[in-house]
Design an enzyme around this catalytic site. Structure first.
Site, PDB file in Angstrom:
ATOM      1  CG  ASP A 221      -2.213   0.945   1.560  1.00 30.95           C
ATOM      2  OD1 ASP A 221      -2.108   1.518  -0.017  1.00 30.95           O
ATOM      3  OD2 ASP A 221      -2.960   1.241   1.812  1.00 30.95           O
TER       4      ASP A 221
ATOM      5  CB  CYS B  89      -6.616   2.703  -1.349  1.00 40.10           C
ATOM      6  SG  CYS B  89      -5.093   2.890  -0.688  1.00 40.10           S
TER       7      CYS B  89
ATOM      8  CE  LYS C 105      -6.213  -0.498   1.652  1.00 43.60           C
ATOM      9  NZ  LYS C 105      -5.456   1.329   1.838  1.00 43.60           N
TER      10      LYS C 105
ATOM     11  CG  HIS D  69      -9.823   1.499   1.246  1.00 46.31           C
ATOM     12  ND1 HIS D  69      -9.236   2.136   1.117  1.00 46.31           N
ATOM     13  CD2 HIS D  69     -11.060   1.354   1.537  1.00 46.31           C
ATOM     14  CE1 HIS D  69      -9.239   2.680   1.799  1.00 46.31           C
ATOM     15  NE2 HIS D  69     -10.954   2.981   2.019  1.00 46.31           N
TER      16      HIS D  69
ATOM     17  CG  HIS E  80      -2.383   4.011   4.537  1.00 43.93           C
ATOM     18  ND1 HIS E  80      -2.373   4.917   5.286  1.00 43.93           N
ATOM     19  CD2 HIS E  80      -3.023   4.413   2.889  1.00 43.93           C
ATOM     20  CE1 HIS E  80      -3.342   5.414   5.105  1.00 43.93           C
ATOM     21  NE2 HIS E  80      -4.235   4.945   3.592  1.00 43.93           N
TER      22      HIS E  80
ATOM     23  CG  ASP F 240      -2.525   0.897  -3.182  1.00 46.74           C
ATOM     24  OD1 ASP F 240      -0.728   1.338  -2.943  1.00 46.74           O
ATOM     25  OD2 ASP F 240      -3.199   1.096  -2.300  1.00 46.74           O
ATOM     26  CG  HIS F 241      -1.784   3.904  -5.241  1.00 42.84           C
ATOM     27  ND1 HIS F 241      -1.438   5.127  -4.092  1.00 42.84           N
ATOM     28  CD2 HIS F 241      -2.659   4.128  -4.552  1.00 42.84           C
ATOM     29  CE1 HIS F 241      -1.851   4.804  -2.843  1.00 42.84           C
ATOM     30  NE2 HIS F 241      -2.812   3.827  -3.085  1.00 42.84           N
TER      31      HIS F 241
END
Ligand code: NAG
Ligand code: NAG
Length: 429
Positions: free
Chosen positions: A39, A79, A138, A140, A294, A346-347
């Site tokens: 993340d 996310c 996770k 989300h 994160h 994720d980014h």
């Protein structure tokens, strides 16, 4: 973007290998999948993508033994939309999760939004191919729609036989003593409003005492009570955010509320390892979706203070260790030749986030911008590494543009499944 799909790239390798080693039992050709996503990790945080001061030997080894994608992009710099696109192979816009408003991610576990039940994830399609599917970490992408526990958006409703982890995400308030960053500005606004109201009430009281204003005592008491109640509505929700949002679930059950971050890393790794061990004799898909790196950053003793880049660097090195543990599990069970392992983020990294010690987010290397910055490449550039021993060539570098959304058709195709033909997907054939 001139798109060569990853499926085609990988398909090519697989064809060449298959013509050499003839396998006829159908299951023997069905690979396992271990998809590992971090993340908020920046592409510039990793050794094999050019970082020479953070130690990521395990991730670097995956690249050395497999294929490294140099032009790998996420579908969104945040996310929820990025993950929705990853799970479905479609831009988040199509599932209603591509918001352009101020808030573009799911902000509350109890919110009714999430990945719509009629969307098809790769996990759902793999279940149809006889796969056992699991997600550890996770999610989300929402939990419930109409009632508090219909669990319509829950991983179990989206093709995952097994779920262990955070149905929501980490946010600052998940760590005791931290401020509730998710609603920080709303909280501040409310604070100002209550300060103004306090001033107004005080003025009224003064006006009454000095006789400037005719106002009954009952009216004043009433105003003061209303004010106190109002103030509590400001205070109480924020005091409970951690309990409401930061929970750990196993399938449909809450197992920790609030989640204990001190033991989270170990619990996630144990769950992931046990899932692979339990399913070693049948085709499986594991999505290891790490809540790291994160904020709030939390770290095991073993890694605290060890990197050259503060708490954030320590975190990246711990993530690397976690990836290494997953690889070791696969090797110990002799599954390397039957398991496609994938590593990504994720980014892009968060270039703005900081605490009293300075920047505590990721580094996106040569790319400008970062998380939550639509339009700049730093927000969507991510690492992408595949390893599949004796199937994919070791040390290969792929410079064609590829997307996180390519994982959907790749995985489904390798599992022998059919892509949905009633909807628009990114990759056309
Ligand atoms: C390595 O990562 C750290 C932490 O994100 C960053 O500060 C540093 O600039 C990176 N180094 C290189 C060479 O990219
Ligand atoms: C899912 O349902 C919504 C609402 O009815 C609809 O707009 C959307 O197109 C559907 N999506 C798919 C993939 O069928």
């Amino acid at each position: 973007m001139a798109h060569i799909s990853l499926r085609q790239l990988l398909g090519l390798f697989i064809l060449t290998v298959q013509s050499r080693s003839v396998t006829n039992a159908e299951d023997a050709t069905k690979p396992n999948f271990i998809l590992m996503m971090v993340d908020d990790l920046g592409i510039g945080d990793i050794g094999c993508y050019g970082n020479d001061t953070i130690r990521t030997p395990n991730i670097d080894r995956l690249a050395k033994e497999g294929v490294k994608l140099t032009q790998h992009v996420a579908a969104a710099p945040l996310c929820t939309p990025s993950r929705a696109a990853f799970m479905t192979g479609r831009h988040a816009l199509r599932s209603g999760l591509g918001s352009t408003g101020r808030v573009q991610v799911i902000l509350f576990l109890g919110a009714s939004g999430g990945l719509p039940p009629n969307e098809t994830t790769f996990a759902k399609l793999l279940q149809k191919q006889g796969y056992t599917t699991g997600i550890v970490g996770k999610w989300h992408l929402g939990v419930s729609c109409k009632s508090r526990n219909d669990h319509c958006h829950h991983p179990n409703s989206h093709g995952f036989d097994y779920f262990y982890g955070l149905p929501f995400t980490l946010f600052n308030g998940c760590k005791p003593g931290n401020s509730a960053d998710v609603l920080g500005d709303l909280q501040e606004l409310l604070w100002h409003i209550f300060m103004l109201l306090a001033l107004a009430v005080l003025t009224l009281i003064t006006a009454k005492i000095t006789g400037i204003l005719e106002i009954s005592s009952r009216m004043l008491v009433f105003l003061v009570v209303v004010y106190i109640l109002g103030f509590l509505t400001w205070y109480i929700p924020f005091a409970f955010l951690q309990t409401w949002n930061c929970i750990l679930m196993r399938n449909q059950d809450v197992v920790e509320q609030p989640a204990n971050l001190d033991t989270l890393t170990e619990k996630l790794m144990k769950e992931a390892e046990q899932f692979v061990e339990r399913n070693q004799n049948r085709p499986f898909l594991l999505f290891l979706s790490l809540p790291h790196v994160h904020t709030p950053l939390f770290i095991s003793k073993q890694f605290a203070g060890k990197s050259k880049h503060g708490l954030y660097g320590d975190n990246v090195e711990e993530v690397d260790w976690m990836i290494g543990r997953m690889v070791k599990t696969v090797e110990k069970l002799k599954l390397s030749e039957r398991t496609l392992m994938y590593f990504t983020s994720d980014h892009g990294g968060d270039i703005w986030i900081s605490d009293s010690h300075g920047h505590i987010g990721g580094w996106n290397g040569i790319y400008r911008g970062g998380k939550n910055m639509a339009g700049w490449e730093g927000g969507i550039r991510v690492p992408g590494i595949f390893r599949w021993t004796n199937r994919l060539p070791a040390g290969k570098i792929v410079n064609e543009p590829t997307s996180l959304m390519d994982i959907f058709p790749t995985v489904v195709n390798l599992a022998g499944g059919q892509l949905p033909n009633d909807r628009l997907v990114l990759v056309t054939h």
